[in-house]
Design a protein around this motif. Sequence first.
Motif, PDB file in Angstrom:
ATOM      1  N   SER A  70    -115.415 -34.534  -4.331  1.00 11.79           N
ATOM      2  CA  SER A  70    -114.222 -34.122  -3.581  1.00 11.79           C
ATOM      3  C   SER A  70    -114.432 -34.312  -2.079  1.00 11.79           C
ATOM      4  O   SER A  70    -113.514 -34.697  -1.359  1.00 11.79           O
ATOM      5  CB  SER A  70    -113.854 -32.672  -3.892  1.00 11.79           C
ATOM      6  OG  SER A  70    -114.823 -31.774  -3.399  1.00 11.79           O
ATOM      7  N   GLN A  71    -115.652 -34.075  -1.598  1.00  8.80           N
ATOM      8  CA  GLN A  71    -115.925 -34.275  -0.177  1.00  8.80           C
ATOM      9  C   GLN A  71    -115.894 -35.753   0.199  1.00  8.80           C
ATOM     10  O   GLN A  71    -115.503 -36.112   1.309  1.00  8.80           O
ATOM     11  CB  GLN A  71    -117.265 -33.644   0.189  1.00  8.80           C
ATOM     12  CG  GLN A  71    -117.232 -32.124   0.134  1.00  8.80           C
ATOM     13  CD  GLN A  71    -118.532 -31.488   0.575  1.00  8.80           C
ATOM     14  OE1 GLN A  71    -119.569 -32.130   0.586  1.00  8.80           O
ATOM     15  NE2 GLN A  71    -118.466 -30.217   0.933  1.00  8.80           N
ATOM     16  N   THR A  72    -116.273 -36.615  -0.746  1.00  8.20           N
ATOM     17  CA  THR A  72    -116.201 -38.060  -0.506  1.00  8.20           C
ATOM     18  C   THR A  72    -114.757 -38.508  -0.298  1.00  8.20           C
ATOM     19  O   THR A  72    -114.485 -39.418   0.500  1.00  8.20           O
ATOM     20  CB  THR A  72    -116.816 -38.828  -1.692  1.00  8.20           C
ATOM     21  OG1 THR A  72    -118.168 -38.432  -1.866  1.00  8.20           O
ATOM     22  CG2 THR A  72    -116.765 -40.334  -1.451  1.00  8.20           C
ATOM     23  N   LEU A  73    -113.826 -37.860  -0.974  1.00 11.05           N
ATOM     24  CA  LEU A  73    -112.413 -38.202  -0.836  1.00 11.05           C
ATOM     25  C   LEU A  73    -111.943 -38.025   0.606  1.00 11.05           C
ATOM     26  O   LEU A  73    -111.135 -38.809   1.110  1.00 11.05           O
ATOM     27  CB  LEU A  73    -111.569 -37.337  -1.772  1.00 11.05           C
ATOM     28  CG  LEU A  73    -111.819 -37.510  -3.280  1.00 11.05           C
ATOM     29  CD1 LEU A  73    -111.080 -36.433  -4.057  1.00 11.05           C
ATOM     30  CD2 LEU A  73    -111.392 -38.894  -3.747  1.00 11.05           C
ATOM     31  N   PHE A  74    -112.451 -36.992   1.260  1.00  7.34           N
ATOM     32  CA  PHE A  74    -112.084 -36.756   2.660  1.00  7.34           C
ATOM     33  C   PHE A  74    -112.620 -37.880   3.543  1.00  7.34           C
ATOM     34  O   PHE A  74    -111.928 -38.368   4.437  1.00  7.34           O
ATOM     35  CB  PHE A  74    -112.643 -35.410   3.134  1.00  7.34           C
ATOM     36  CG  PHE A  74    -111.963 -34.221   2.530  1.00  7.34           C
ATOM     37  CD1 PHE A  74    -110.844 -33.664   3.131  1.00  7.34           C
ATOM     38  CD2 PHE A  74    -112.429 -33.658   1.365  1.00  7.34           C
ATOM     39  CE1 PHE A  74    -110.202 -32.560   2.577  1.00  7.34           C
ATOM     40  CE2 PHE A  74    -111.806 -32.562   0.796  1.00  7.34           C
ATOM     41  CZ  PHE A  74    -110.692 -32.008   1.400  1.00  7.34           C
ATOM     42  N   GLN A  75    -113.860 -38.268   3.307  1.00 10.26           N
ATOM     43  CA  GLN A  75    -114.493 -39.319   4.102  1.00 10.26           C
ATOM     44  C   GLN A  75    -113.758 -40.650   3.949  1.00 10.26           C
ATOM     45  O   GLN A  75    -113.724 -41.467   4.865  1.00 10.26           O
ATOM     46  CB  GLN A  75    -115.955 -39.482   3.682  1.00 10.26           C
ATOM     47  CG  GLN A  75    -116.806 -38.245   3.926  1.00 10.26           C
ATOM     48  CD  GLN A  75    -118.145 -38.295   3.201  1.00 10.26           C
ATOM     49  OE1 GLN A  75    -118.514 -39.309   2.621  1.00 10.26           O
ATOM     50  NE2 GLN A  75    -118.873 -37.178   3.232  1.00 10.26           N
ATOM     51  N   GLN A  76    -113.136 -40.844   2.790  1.00  7.61           N
ATOM     52  CA  GLN A  76    -112.412 -42.088   2.523  1.00  7.61           C
ATOM     53  C   GLN A  76    -110.952 -42.037   2.968  1.00  7.61           C
ATOM     54  O   GLN A  76    -110.218 -43.008   2.810  1.00  7.61           O
ATOM     55  CB  GLN A  76    -112.482 -42.415   1.023  1.00  7.61           C
ATOM     56  CG  GLN A  76    -113.897 -42.697   0.529  1.00  7.61           C
ATOM     57  CD  GLN A  76    -113.965 -42.857  -0.982  1.00  7.61           C
ATOM     58  OE1 GLN A  76    -113.118 -42.349  -1.713  1.00  7.61           O
ATOM     59  NE2 GLN A  76    -114.976 -43.567  -1.445  1.00  7.61           N
ATOM     60  N   GLY A  77    -110.530 -40.897   3.524  1.00 13.27           N
ATOM     61  CA  GLY A  77    -109.155 -40.760   4.007  1.00 13.27           C
ATOM     62  C   GLY A  77    -108.111 -40.741   2.911  1.00 13.27           C
ATOM     63  O   GLY A  77    -107.020 -41.298   3.056  1.00 13.27           O
TER      64      GLY A  77
END
Length: 257
Positions: free
Chosen positions: A198-205
């Motif tokens: 879920s945190q990766t989703l933020f990094q990917q915009g």
Amino acid sequence: MNIYQHFRPEEREFIDQVVQWKSYVEIHYTPKLTDFLDPREQQILKMLIGENGNVNYQLFGGSHNLERKRAFLYPDYLTANCDDFQISLFEIHYPSKFVTIEHRQVLGTLMSLGLKRGKFGDILMKDERIQFFVAKEVNEYIKSNLESIGRAGVKLVEISSDEAISAKELWQETDLTVSSLRLDTVISGIYHLSRQKSQTLFQQGLVKVNWTLTENPSFSCEIGDMISVRGHGRAKIIGIEGKTKKEKWRIIVGKQK
């Protein structure tokens, strides 16, 4: 009492606007019509106006089961009806046999006209039909300036709201127990993802809250928040029911089918 303490810092500008609207109605004893508001803005307005004061309000988006709505604030001696909301409905005619038009293209084209998002309500699509609601005061401007969407030439036809495509949304409600109301934690619970994913989703915009891109995984969720994760769909916070004996949060979320 400081009203800001009950809301997020980024919502202060809208809070001030609602307070001004309410004051305007109280002082001038005359109604006030707003632009289209998203569900979170509607929630804030409801909380600030209240139910038992000198100012009443109604929300309407042009038809039933719509997401974006105009607010009509009025003194207690008046009543509100549909005409007070000044909403028009347009259907887009285009060569559907040869081209496909997507929701994002319609919204992108409308926004490119130089008008605020608040002038447009919901965009409705079913099969090859496309419609959108708009604030009546910009009707002529839109008619004069909207001639194409993508590579397709289009014609706008104003129709009765009775002809609106059914906008009934199907939301599958689920009770969740989460360790906190942090956005990354809530996303993990809704979409059955690991915290790391879920945190990766933020990094990917890929994450939006209330139609705004956010890169803040610690964002604190509240009732009415609309969460959109590209590739996973949309969800909304329907209710927050408090904590369990183990200090976890019980929440009700709706996931769009």
